[in-house]
Design a protein around this motif. Structure first.
Motif: not given
Lengths: 141, 72
Positions: A99-108
């Motif tokens: 289970n994913i508890l949290s995720l953030y992404s950044q596109v570079q």
């Protein structure tokens, strides 16, 4: 593999501007170095998540505001920013019941940097390595 | 003035394994890259926010998942 450089604090409380303000002032007063802070509202609940060096005294001070605080072990990795790669990652974690508890992404450019917390970090790290990515507990600002 | 071509979508789903995979399958089947993704869990619910081309919801049936474009 580096040791964890930061922890993710999750501060949850009933949506209330005054409480939110007191939390923000506490973090400013303590000069907490946060490379990332995110606020989410779901229904009448607010979740403030931020990355910071582990600090037990800070955690206790936040608790004194009357809010719930939990910490999560986070790791990061980079992968190509293609929809099939993202789906491969999501499907692999789901298939293993992670289970994913949290995720953030950044596109570079062509790459997507993912900062992730899950309920089974060791299993997830091994699976992500099998997918050909290079997860690390060190979080770069 | 430049037209905004992307929108931020919000979905609230159950907090359990597999919910993100349902969304990424839909996006992948539609050939859509996201330019931002964020997940946060609050109790038994999970908030998924992502940035995608503005017409993603209309063209690819995202609205059936409960995804709504948002300014927030």
């Amino acid at each position: 593999m580096h040791p964890p450089s930061k922890t993710q604090y999750n501060v949850e409380f009933p949506t209330d501007a005054d409480l939110h303000g007191r939390l923000t002032r506490l973090l400013a007063k303590r000069k907490v170095d946060m490379p990332s802070v995110v606020t989410t509202h779901v229904g009448d609940r607010t979740l403030v998540q931020f990355l910071a060096p582990k600090n037990d005294a800070l955690r206790e001070d936040i608790k004194k505001l009357g809010v719930a605080v939990r910490e999560e072990l986070i790791f990061q990795f980079e992968m190509p920013n293609h929809h099939w790669e993202l789906h491969k990652l999501a499907k692999t974690l789901a298939t293993e019941g992670i289970n994913i508890l949290s995720l953030y992404s950044q596109v570079q450019g062509e790459q997507m940097r993912i900062v992730l917390a899950v309920d089974q970090p060791a299993n997830a790290m091994a699976l992500i390595e099998k997918l050909g990515f290079d997860p690390d507990y060190a979080i770069y600002d | 003035m430049q037209r905004t071509t992307e929108a931020r979508y919000n979905i609230v789903v159950k907090n359990r394994p597999g919910e993100l995979a349902k969304l990424t399958k839909l996006l992948s089947d539609a050939g859509m890259n996201v330019s931002g993704l964020r997940i946060a869990n609050l109790g038994d619910k999970s908030s998924i926010q992502f940035v995608a081309p503005k017409d993603t919801g209309r063209k690819h049936g995202l609205r059936r998942t409960g995804a709504k474009p948002s300014l927030g």
